[in-house]
Design an enzyme around this catalytic site. Sequence first.
Site, PDB file in Angstrom:
ATOM      1  N   LYS A 172     -34.402   6.056 -17.339  1.00 32.46           N
ATOM      2  CA  LYS A 172     -34.894   4.718 -17.016  1.00 32.46           C
ATOM      3  C   LYS A 172     -35.150   4.631 -15.512  1.00 32.46           C
ATOM      4  O   LYS A 172     -34.217   4.581 -14.718  1.00 32.46           O
ATOM      5  CB  LYS A 172     -33.888   3.624 -17.408  1.00 32.46           C
ATOM      6  CG  LYS A 172     -34.552   2.260 -17.350  1.00 32.46           C
ATOM      7  CD  LYS A 172     -33.573   1.114 -17.245  1.00 32.46           C
ATOM      8  CE  LYS A 172     -33.175   0.778 -15.840  1.00 32.46           C
ATOM      9  NZ  LYS A 172     -34.255   0.328 -14.953  1.00 32.46           N
ATOM     10  N   GLY A 225     -27.614   4.547  -7.899  1.00 33.55           N
ATOM     11  CA  GLY A 225     -27.910   3.160  -7.554  1.00 33.55           C
ATOM     12  C   GLY A 225     -26.748   2.569  -6.780  1.00 33.55           C
ATOM     13  O   GLY A 225     -25.944   3.298  -6.176  1.00 33.55           O
ATOM     14  N   SER A 226     -26.651   1.272  -6.814  1.00 34.65           N
ATOM     15  CA  SER A 226     -25.651   0.612  -5.978  1.00 34.65           C
ATOM     16  C   SER A 226     -24.250   0.724  -6.579  1.00 34.65           C
ATOM     17  O   SER A 226     -24.093   0.935  -7.790  1.00 34.65           O
ATOM     18  CB  SER A 226     -26.014  -0.862  -5.816  1.00 34.65           C
ATOM     19  OG  SER A 226     -25.986  -1.487  -7.079  1.00 34.65           O
ATOM     20  N   THR A 227     -23.258   0.538  -5.744  1.00 35.49           N
ATOM     21  CA  THR A 227     -21.864   0.619  -6.195  1.00 35.49           C
ATOM     22  C   THR A 227     -21.560  -0.509  -7.180  1.00 35.49           C
ATOM     23  O   THR A 227     -20.832  -0.312  -8.155  1.00 35.49           O
ATOM     24  CB  THR A 227     -20.929   0.598  -4.967  1.00 35.49           C
ATOM     25  OG1 THR A 227     -21.253   1.750  -4.164  1.00 35.49           O
ATOM     26  CG2 THR A 227     -19.466   0.647  -5.346  1.00 35.49           C
ATOM     27  N   GLY A 230     -22.898   0.536 -10.400  1.00 39.13           N
ATOM     28  CA  GLY A 230     -22.089   1.680 -10.855  1.00 39.13           C
ATOM     29  C   GLY A 230     -20.854   1.226 -11.625  1.00 39.13           C
ATOM     30  O   GLY A 230     -20.492   1.805 -12.655  1.00 39.13           O
ATOM     31  N   GLU A 247     -23.901   8.350  -8.475  1.00 32.74           N
ATOM     32  CA  GLU A 247     -24.371   8.565  -7.095  1.00 32.74           C
ATOM     33  C   GLU A 247     -24.632   7.174  -6.530  1.00 32.74           C
ATOM     34  O   GLU A 247     -25.641   6.560  -6.848  1.00 32.74           O
ATOM     35  CB  GLU A 247     -25.661   9.383  -7.094  1.00 32.74           C
ATOM     36  CG  GLU A 247     -25.571  10.733  -7.770  1.00 32.74           C
ATOM     37  CD  GLU A 247     -24.788  11.747  -6.977  1.00 32.74           C
ATOM     38  OE1 GLU A 247     -24.441  11.476  -5.814  1.00 32.74           O
ATOM     39  OE2 GLU A 247     -24.491  12.810  -7.533  1.00 32.74           O
ATOM     40  N   CYS A 281     -29.471   6.474   0.555  1.00 35.92           N
ATOM     41  CA  CYS A 281     -28.017   6.356   0.406  1.00 35.92           C
ATOM     42  C   CYS A 281     -27.290   7.151   1.488  1.00 35.92           C
ATOM     43  O   CYS A 281     -26.192   6.808   1.887  1.00 35.92           O
ATOM     44  CB  CYS A 281     -27.614   6.848  -0.972  1.00 35.92           C
ATOM     45  SG  CYS A 281     -28.280   8.492  -1.298  1.00 35.92           S
ATOM     46  N   GLU A 381     -23.410  -1.700   3.083  1.00 37.99           N
ATOM     47  CA  GLU A 381     -24.659  -0.942   3.074  1.00 37.99           C
ATOM     48  C   GLU A 381     -25.837  -1.912   3.195  1.00 37.99           C
ATOM     49  O   GLU A 381     -26.010  -2.788   2.353  1.00 37.99           O
ATOM     50  CB  GLU A 381     -24.771  -0.160   1.763  1.00 37.99           C
ATOM     51  CG  GLU A 381     -25.971   0.745   1.728  1.00 37.99           C
ATOM     52  CD  GLU A 381     -26.141   1.447   0.393  1.00 37.99           C
ATOM     53  OE1 GLU A 381     -26.045   0.775  -0.643  1.00 37.99           O
ATOM     54  OE2 GLU A 381     -26.375   2.660   0.401  1.00 37.99           O
TER      55      GLU A 381
HETATM   56  P1  NAD Z   1     -29.382  -0.879  -8.385  1.00 44.16           P
HETATM   57  O1  NAD Z   1     -27.986  -0.504  -8.652  1.00 44.16           O
HETATM   58  O2  NAD Z   1     -29.746  -2.314  -8.298  1.00 44.16           O
HETATM   59  O3  NAD Z   1     -30.351  -0.282  -9.493  1.00 44.16           O
HETATM   60  C1  NAD Z   1     -30.377   1.094  -9.802  1.00 44.16           C
HETATM   61  C2  NAD Z   1     -30.854   1.258 -11.235  1.00 44.16           C
HETATM   62  O4  NAD Z   1     -29.900   0.672 -12.105  1.00 44.16           O
HETATM   63  C3  NAD Z   1     -32.197   0.574 -11.538  1.00 44.16           C
HETATM   64  O5  NAD Z   1     -32.927   1.388 -12.420  1.00 44.16           O
HETATM   65  C4  NAD Z   1     -31.759  -0.699 -12.229  1.00 44.16           C
HETATM   66  O6  NAD Z   1     -32.725  -1.203 -13.122  1.00 44.16           O
HETATM   67  C5  NAD Z   1     -30.533  -0.216 -12.993  1.00 44.16           C
HETATM   68  N1  NAD Z   1     -29.577  -1.274 -13.353  1.00 44.16           N
HETATM   69  C6  NAD Z   1     -29.356  -2.465 -12.733  1.00 44.16           C
HETATM   70  N2  NAD Z   1     -28.392  -3.157 -13.393  1.00 44.16           N
HETATM   71  C7  NAD Z   1     -28.011  -2.391 -14.436  1.00 44.16           C
HETATM   72  C8  NAD Z   1     -27.045  -2.557 -15.472  1.00 44.16           C
HETATM   73  N3  NAD Z   1     -26.300  -3.651 -15.583  1.00 44.16           N
HETATM   74  N4  NAD Z   1     -26.893  -1.565 -16.373  1.00 44.16           N
HETATM   75  C9  NAD Z   1     -27.623  -0.436 -16.284  1.00 44.16           C
HETATM   76  N5  NAD Z   1     -28.566  -0.224 -15.329  1.00 44.16           N
HETATM   77  C10 NAD Z   1     -28.747  -1.191 -14.409  1.00 44.16           C
HETATM   78  O7  NAD Z   1     -29.781  -0.098  -7.065  1.00 44.16           O
HETATM   79  P2  NAD Z   1     -31.144  -0.175  -6.277  1.00 44.16           P
HETATM   80  O8  NAD Z   1     -31.158  -1.424  -5.475  1.00 44.16           O
HETATM   81  O9  NAD Z   1     -32.279   0.114  -7.201  1.00 44.16           O
HETATM   82  O10 NAD Z   1     -31.007   1.120  -5.321  1.00 44.16           O
HETATM   83  C11 NAD Z   1     -30.363   1.073  -4.100  1.00 44.16           C
HETATM   84  C12 NAD Z   1     -28.962   1.609  -4.211  1.00 44.16           C
HETATM   85  O11 NAD Z   1     -28.973   2.942  -4.727  1.00 44.16           O
HETATM   86  C13 NAD Z   1     -28.272   1.707  -2.878  1.00 44.16           C
HETATM   87  O12 NAD Z   1     -26.962   1.224  -2.989  1.00 44.16           O
HETATM   88  C14 NAD Z   1     -28.257   3.197  -2.591  1.00 44.16           C
HETATM   89  O13 NAD Z   1     -27.236   3.636  -1.737  1.00 44.16           O
HETATM   90  C15 NAD Z   1     -28.108   3.756  -3.945  1.00 44.16           C
HETATM   91  N6  NAD Z   1     -28.535   5.153  -3.955  1.00 44.16           N
HETATM   92  C16 NAD Z   1     -27.577   6.140  -4.071  1.00 44.16           C
HETATM   93  C17 NAD Z   1     -27.975   7.463  -4.034  1.00 44.16           C
HETATM   94  C18 NAD Z   1     -26.975   8.587  -4.127  1.00 44.16           C
HETATM   95  O14 NAD Z   1     -27.372   9.704  -4.423  1.00 44.16           O
HETATM   96  N7  NAD Z   1     -25.685   8.357  -3.897  1.00 44.16           N
HETATM   97  C19 NAD Z   1     -29.318   7.789  -3.882  1.00 44.16           C
HETATM   98  C20 NAD Z   1     -30.239   6.769  -3.762  1.00 44.16           C
HETATM   99  C21 NAD Z   1     -29.838   5.439  -3.808  1.00 44.16           C
END
Ligand code: NAD
Length: 487
Positions: A172, A225-227, A230, A247, A281, A381
């Site tokens: 996704k 994605g975000s913590t 996560g 991640e 990130c 962040e």
């Molecule tokens: P986000 O957590 O909002 O979204 C990430 C993904 O999760 C998207 O596809 C979103 O649609 C999905 N998502 C959102 N809510 C969900 C839920 N309840 N259940 C399942 N999936 C859901 O993050 P973002 O704003 O898209 O990305 C930025 C974040 O990603 C930052 O915190 C960044 O540090 C992190 N990031 C981490 C790494 C790493 O490797 N550690 C790499 C890139 C980005």
Amino acid sequence: MQNLLFIDGRFQAALAGGTIDVLSPSDGALITRIAAAEAADVDLAVAAAQRAFPAWSALAAAERGRLLLKLADKIEEHAEELAQLESRDTGHPIRDSRALDVPRTAACFRYFGGMADKIEGTVIPVEAGFLNYVQRKPIGVVGQIVPWNFPLMFTSWKMGPALAAGNTVVIKPSELTPLSTLRIAELMQEVGFPAGVVNVVPGYGHTAGQRLAEHHGVGKIAFTGSTVTGRRIVEASQGNLKRVQLELGGKGANIVFEDADLEAAINGAAWAIFHNQGQACIAGSRLILHERIADEFLERFTDLARSIRLGDPLDPHTEMGPLTSALHRDRVLAYADIAREQGGRILTGGKAPSDPELAAGYYVEPTVVEAQPGDRVAQEEVFGPFVTVLRFSTDEQALAIANGTQYGLGSGLWTRDLQRAHRMAANIRAGMCWINCYKRVSPGSPFGGLGESGYGREMGFEAIHDYTEARSVWVNVDAQIRPHYQR
Ligand code: NAD
């Protein structure tokens, strides 16, 4: 790919017919509409991946590898098209999409293509009379959820090891940047990946993402994605106790010691935070400077920050594009106010650029803020072109500041002292540490975090480890050895 999902080898509309507008970050204009997958679509995708799994996992590993290698070649054939698509969708400057995103994507698929037939088992030296061997077997269907900051590259980081190891995939992409993932699915079809091995379900997190994370047919969920999200993924995964790889966010410490090559450190620190508009990130978002060089460093660093060319991501001269969404731009700008409220000093930036040509896009000026280690801008962040400067006077202080957040992802240090460099690298709590460089990544080197930056590793053999199960087999090779209760 307009209005379509990719399930079981076919592009098809979402069952409920929903769509999502994909907007250009440079001017807010509609690029296209894509289908919005919901729970029922995710169910179809998981069922397709389940059907594809027996044949895919039984395929000769070299054959799986060959398809990944063909995909890498195909990506290179379509390099310019993919670079443009990625820049339009995300706002990445085209020079970065051409020089980094596309080549790194091809390199990662190629690396795991080569890895597929080298996933060896082990023989364990156990007591006489027995042979014990351990094989690494694929998990089954894996769900992969990715964010919007490097969507193309993350297709390879996520799918490369999963497919090489024999898993099938439901991925996704972010609702904000789904285009390159859908295009990669088309290219996979062209090079001959069987139907159902990879399924793409663009959609919102709380619907499609949530369903994938909780689905009992999914054996592992790999999330970037975000913590905050996560944590939701972990909760959603509990129903069938699926494996989870996270991640998450970061607050990278980038320490410059008084003996550093300042020219290199200034340049490297700017790259560490301003590349991809700071939406990384691993960004070096905390610049930790020795007090003896801090003033000179900041004068030259802020000059450099002011000189970064903002502009249309498709212009090859552009060094910094817009942020990916209007909402995110506003969130980043709000941190300038938060910094001021807590007594921070904005050294440059902290606002949208005044250039009228950029007014319609989601731009933020490169921002440098001086603050204290406990301030919100030194702890949270921001995920934008926003660096927080902190000063130190001893190595111990530098280390305490570096380790003083809940995150532990990327980190860097600049010094000419070899012993200090290794000592600090050993003690900084982070998954990655760069010495006299920053943000180097390679498909062979493990990538991932500690603490609230998550767990599990992408890339290298570590990734294969995370996409396989160890299966232990015991063989009685001595006919004299009998079960315990034999009379
Ligand atoms: P986000 O957590 O909002 O979204 C990430 C993904 O999760 C998207 O596809 C979103 O649609 C999905 N998502 C959102 N809510 C969900 C839920 N309840 N259940 C399942 N999936 C859901 O993050 P973002 O704003 O898209 O990305 C930025 C974040 O990603 C930052 O915190 C960044 O540090 C992190 N990031 C981490 C790494 C790493 O490797 N550690 C790499 C890139 C980005």
